[in-house]
Motif scaffolding. Structure first.
Motif, PDB file in Angstrom:
ATOM      1  N   SER A  95       0.789  -1.221   0.119  1.00 57.80           N
ATOM      2  CA  SER A  95      -0.109  -0.183   0.025  1.00 57.80           C
ATOM      3  C   SER A  95       0.751   1.221  -0.166  1.00 57.80           C
ATOM      4  N   SER A  96       0.720   2.174  -0.974  1.00 59.73           N
ATOM      5  CA  SER A  96       1.280   3.345  -0.975  1.00 59.73           C
ATOM      6  C   SER A  96       0.847   4.677  -0.020  1.00 59.73           C
ATOM      7  N   GLN A  97      -0.198   4.093   0.972  1.00 59.21           N
ATOM      8  CA  GLN A  97      -0.819   5.102   2.000  1.00 59.21           C
ATOM      9  C   GLN A  97      -0.638   4.330   3.349  1.00 59.21           C
ATOM     10  N   SER A  98      -0.572   5.113   4.313  1.00 57.79           N
ATOM     11  CA  SER A  98      -1.032   4.714   5.544  1.00 57.79           C
ATOM     12  C   SER A  98      -2.340   3.810   5.575  1.00 57.79           C
ATOM     13  N   ILE A  99      -2.068   2.750   6.662  1.00 51.93           N
ATOM     14  CA  ILE A  99      -3.419   1.981   6.753  1.00 51.93           C
ATOM     15  C   ILE A  99      -4.239   2.368   7.990  1.00 51.93           C
ATOM     16  N   SER A 100      -5.352   2.431   8.215  1.00 53.18           N
ATOM     17  CA  SER A 100      -6.363   2.835   9.421  1.00 53.18           C
ATOM     18  C   SER A 100      -6.977   1.651   9.640  1.00 53.18           C
ATOM     19  N   ALA A 101      -7.429   1.494  10.934  1.00 55.58           N
ATOM     20  CA  ALA A 101      -7.991   0.386  11.321  1.00 55.58           C
ATOM     21  C   ALA A 101      -8.803   0.754  12.839  1.00 55.58           C
ATOM     22  N   SER A 102      -9.602  -0.098  12.947  1.00 55.44           N
ATOM     23  CA  SER A 102     -10.685   0.173  14.296  1.00 55.44           C
ATOM     24  C   SER A 102     -10.394  -0.945  15.320  1.00 55.44           C
ATOM     25  N   VAL A 103     -10.127  -0.508  16.581  1.00 53.77           N
ATOM     26  CA  VAL A 103      -9.791  -1.493  17.604  1.00 53.77           C
ATOM     27  C   VAL A 103     -10.828  -2.498  17.591  1.00 53.77           C
ATOM     28  N   GLY A 104     -10.280  -3.771  17.558  1.00 56.81           N
ATOM     29  CA  GLY A 104     -11.205  -4.765  17.809  1.00 56.81           C
ATOM     30  C   GLY A 104     -11.678  -5.292  16.513  1.00 56.81           C
ATOM     31  N   GLY A 105     -11.589  -4.626  15.338  1.00 61.64           N
ATOM     32  CA  GLY A 105     -11.894  -5.076  14.033  1.00 61.64           C
ATOM     33  C   GLY A 105     -10.809  -5.818  13.321  1.00 61.64           C
ATOM     34  N   ASP A 106     -11.004  -6.075  12.086  1.00 59.74           N
ATOM     35  CA  ASP A 106      -9.956  -6.840  11.359  1.00 59.74           C
ATOM     36  C   ASP A 106      -9.418  -5.656  10.310  1.00 59.74           C
ATOM     37  N   VAL A 107      -7.966  -6.008   9.735  1.00 56.77           N
ATOM     38  CA  VAL A 107      -7.306  -5.160   8.654  1.00 56.77           C
ATOM     39  C   VAL A 107      -6.637  -5.917   8.149  1.00 56.77           C
ATOM     40  N   THR A 108      -6.598  -5.490   6.775  1.00 59.24           N
ATOM     41  CA  THR A 108      -5.398  -6.223   5.504  1.00 59.24           C
ATOM     42  C   THR A 108      -4.306  -5.461   5.408  1.00 59.24           C
ATOM     43  N   LEU A 109      -3.156  -5.954   5.663  1.00 58.07           N
ATOM     44  CA  LEU A 109      -2.049  -5.184   5.072  1.00 58.07           C
ATOM     45  C   LEU A 109      -1.633  -5.941   3.923  1.00 58.07           C
ATOM     46  N   SER A 110      -1.246  -5.225   2.918  1.00 56.34           N
ATOM     47  CA  SER A 110      -1.110  -5.695   1.455  1.00 56.34           C
ATOM     48  C   SER A 110       0.244  -6.092   1.196  1.00 56.34           C
ATOM     49  N   CYS A 111       0.487  -7.121   0.365  1.00 59.44           N
ATOM     50  CA  CYS A 111       1.732  -7.484  -0.047  1.00 59.44           C
ATOM     51  C   CYS A 111       1.527  -8.396  -1.267  1.00 59.44           C
ATOM     52  N   SER A 112       2.144  -8.043  -2.680  1.00 54.58           N
ATOM     53  CA  SER A 112       1.775  -8.812  -3.793  1.00 54.58           C
ATOM     54  C   SER A 112       3.220  -8.798  -4.283  1.00 54.58           C
ATOM     55  N   VAL A 113       3.493  -9.976  -5.044  1.00 55.85           N
ATOM     56  CA  VAL A 113       4.722 -10.431  -5.524  1.00 55.85           C
ATOM     57  C   VAL A 113       4.707 -10.619  -7.144  1.00 55.85           C
ATOM     58  N   ASN A 114       5.616  -9.778  -7.873  1.00 57.76           N
ATOM     59  CA  ASN A 114       5.685 -10.226  -9.332  1.00 57.76           C
ATOM     60  C   ASN A 114       6.756 -10.588  -9.595  1.00 57.76           C
ATOM     61  N   SER A 115       6.872 -11.909 -10.136  1.00 59.98           N
ATOM     62  CA  SER A 115       8.189 -12.548 -10.337  1.00 59.98           C
ATOM     63  C   SER A 115       7.918 -13.461 -11.473  1.00 59.98           C
ATOM     64  N   HIS A 116       9.078 -14.166 -12.118  1.00 61.59           N
ATOM     65  CA  HIS A 116       8.994 -14.985 -13.091  1.00 61.59           C
ATOM     66  C   HIS A 116       8.888 -16.404 -12.146  1.00 61.59           C
ATOM     67  N   ILE A 117       9.193 -16.305 -10.958  1.00 61.50           N
ATOM     68  CA  ILE A 117       9.062 -17.538 -10.269  1.00 61.50           C
ATOM     69  C   ILE A 117       7.647 -17.827  -9.783  1.00 61.50           C
ATOM     70  N   LYS A 118       7.188 -18.852  -9.636  1.00 68.86           N
ATOM     71  CA  LYS A 118       5.860 -19.433  -9.591  1.00 68.86           C
ATOM     72  C   LYS A 118       5.820 -19.095  -8.106  1.00 68.86           C
ATOM     73  N   PRO A 119       4.736 -18.243  -7.636  1.00 70.22           N
ATOM     74  CA  PRO A 119       4.519 -18.032  -6.134  1.00 70.22           C
ATOM     75  C   PRO A 119       4.440 -19.277  -5.275  1.00 70.22           C
ATOM     76  N   GLU A 120       3.973 -20.373  -5.657  1.00 71.00           N
ATOM     77  CA  GLU A 120       4.149 -21.435  -4.879  1.00 71.00           C
ATOM     78  C   GLU A 120       5.491 -22.069  -4.817  1.00 71.00           C
ATOM     79  N   GLU A 121       6.371 -21.521  -5.548  1.00 71.52           N
ATOM     80  CA  GLU A 121       7.802 -21.893  -5.355  1.00 71.52           C
ATOM     81  C   GLU A 121       8.763 -21.122  -4.631  1.00 71.52           C
ATOM     82  N   ILE A 122       8.072 -19.846  -4.111  1.00 75.47           N
ATOM     83  CA  ILE A 122       8.793 -18.902  -3.496  1.00 75.47           C
ATOM     84  C   ILE A 122       9.443 -19.433  -2.222  1.00 75.47           C
ATOM     85  N   GLU A 123      10.618 -19.358  -1.706  1.00 75.17           N
ATOM     86  CA  GLU A 123      11.059 -19.850  -0.762  1.00 75.17           C
ATOM     87  C   GLU A 123      10.661 -19.333   0.423  1.00 75.17           C
ATOM     88  N   GLU A 124      10.484 -18.100   0.620  1.00 76.78           N
ATOM     89  CA  GLU A 124      10.125 -17.709   2.182  1.00 76.78           C
ATOM     90  C   GLU A 124       9.380 -16.192   1.692  1.00 76.78           C
TER      91      GLU A 124
END
Length: 355
Positions: A209-238
């Protein structure tokens, strides 16, 4: 400005004469002979290198007289006379090269025996498009002859050329750099070449995410992370999520070799974090943080590692507040407390009035 020079005749036989008045009348083979590279053009006692356009060619015996002016075509020694079998052998790569995106690679090209620098010429070109990547000519490198895509990216090992090393260093690799490259060496009337292939440009791009994330106490929040690679995602080591707290890195959630290791999470996050498992095959390694607490506020890093490749993205969880439902419940509770206090006051005051 016009210059005139005499160069070896590329096609016509000795003793014949042909006159060509403009570039439009040149044969395709002749145009090809003069289309690439550059030629030293003498003007009185001075000489100049640059781009020139062929205006006319007059053949006389074994030489051709060129009238040149500044233009768009490189004029150089015609390569057609260099068709003898080379007495030297060029050594290239033993196999295709795999290189990291944005990194550097050496395209190997060397000779088995030393060649005299006089009349030595080395060309590196893309094998498919014949794009000129770099040129060594007249005992010097010629960066002005390079295609613009390779300016400041392609370099000879200048001091090693005299030792027979014509390898090319290519920096800041992009996905478009995949393909075959030809190293061609001319020495006098002899020539040789070798082909080097960049088979894969490994890319590992991690975005969040290019911007700060806000959340509600007691609620749920999603922190974004996407990978673009020639490597298949299921073959990524870590893939690891960590919270940066001053000088401490708190492990939040770990993914290794196609498995989520929840036990590796710090006890403060255990049973509160998870990946979107159904999205991993798309390269989505976003984190769901459940039952948000005030102490969850801070900086989180998503680190992706595969072999020698590593990339990350940072997500900031800054604004913590209350959800609309929580605010409504708080208002209702406050109102109820007010009514309760008022009711108790009325009950307490009534006995006193009766007395």
């Amino acid at each position: 400005m016009r210059f005139t020079t005499v160069v070896p005749r590329p096609t016509a036989a000795a003793g014949t004469q042909d006159t060509v008045s403009s570039l439009d009348h040149l044969t395709s083979s002749l145009v090809t002979a003069y289309a690439y590279g550059k030629y030293e053009v003498h003007n009185g006692r001075s000489s100049a290198y640059g781009k020139y356009e062929v205006h006319n060619v007059r053949f006389s015996g074994i030489h051709s007289l060129l009238s040149l002016s500044t233009g768009s075509s490189w004029v150089r020694r015609p390569p057609v006379s260099r068709d003898k079998t080379a007495r030297f052998t060029l050594k290239g790569s033993s196999g295709p090269l795999v290189v990291p995106l944005g990194g550097s690679v050496v395209l190997p090209c060397s000779v088995d025996s030393l060649l005299p620098l006089k009349d030595l010429e080395v060309e590196w070109r893309r094998s498919d498009s014949q794009t000129l990547i770099h040129l060594y000519q007249d005992e010097d490198i010629r960066p002005e002859a390079q295609h613009q895509d390779y300016h400041d990216r392609a370099h000879f090992f200048t001091e090693d050329i005299k030792h027979g090393n014509f390898s090319l260093l290519l920096n800041n690799l992009t996905a478009e750099d995949e393909g075959q490259y030809t190293c061609k060496v001319y020495s006098g009337q002899e020539s040789g070449e070798t082909v080097v292939e960049i088979k894969h440009v490994e890319r590992l791009i991690v975005s969040g995410s290019s911007q700060s994330i806000s959340a509600s106490v007691g609620g749920d929040v999603t922190l974004s992370c996407s990978v673009n690679s020639h490597i298949k995602p299921e073959e990524i080591e870590e893939v690891s999520w960590k919270k940066i707290d001053k000088d401490e890195e708190i492990p939040v959630l770990l993914y290794q070799y196609n498995e989520t290791l929840s036990d590796a999470s710090d006890e403060r996050y255990r049973d509160r974090v998870e990946f979107f498992t159904d999205e991993i095959h798309r390269g989505n390694f976003s984190l769901r943080l459940k039952r948000v607490r005030t102490e969850d506020k801070g900086v989180y890093i998503c680190q992706v590692i595969n072999g020698r490749l590593s990339a990350n993205t940072i997500v900031k969880l800054e604004r913590l507040g209350f959800s609309g439902l929580q605010i409504m419940v708080l208002i209702l509770c406050t109102t109820a407390c007010g009514f309760a206090i008022l009711f108790c006051s009325l009950i307490y005051c009534r006995p006193n009035n009766q007395e």
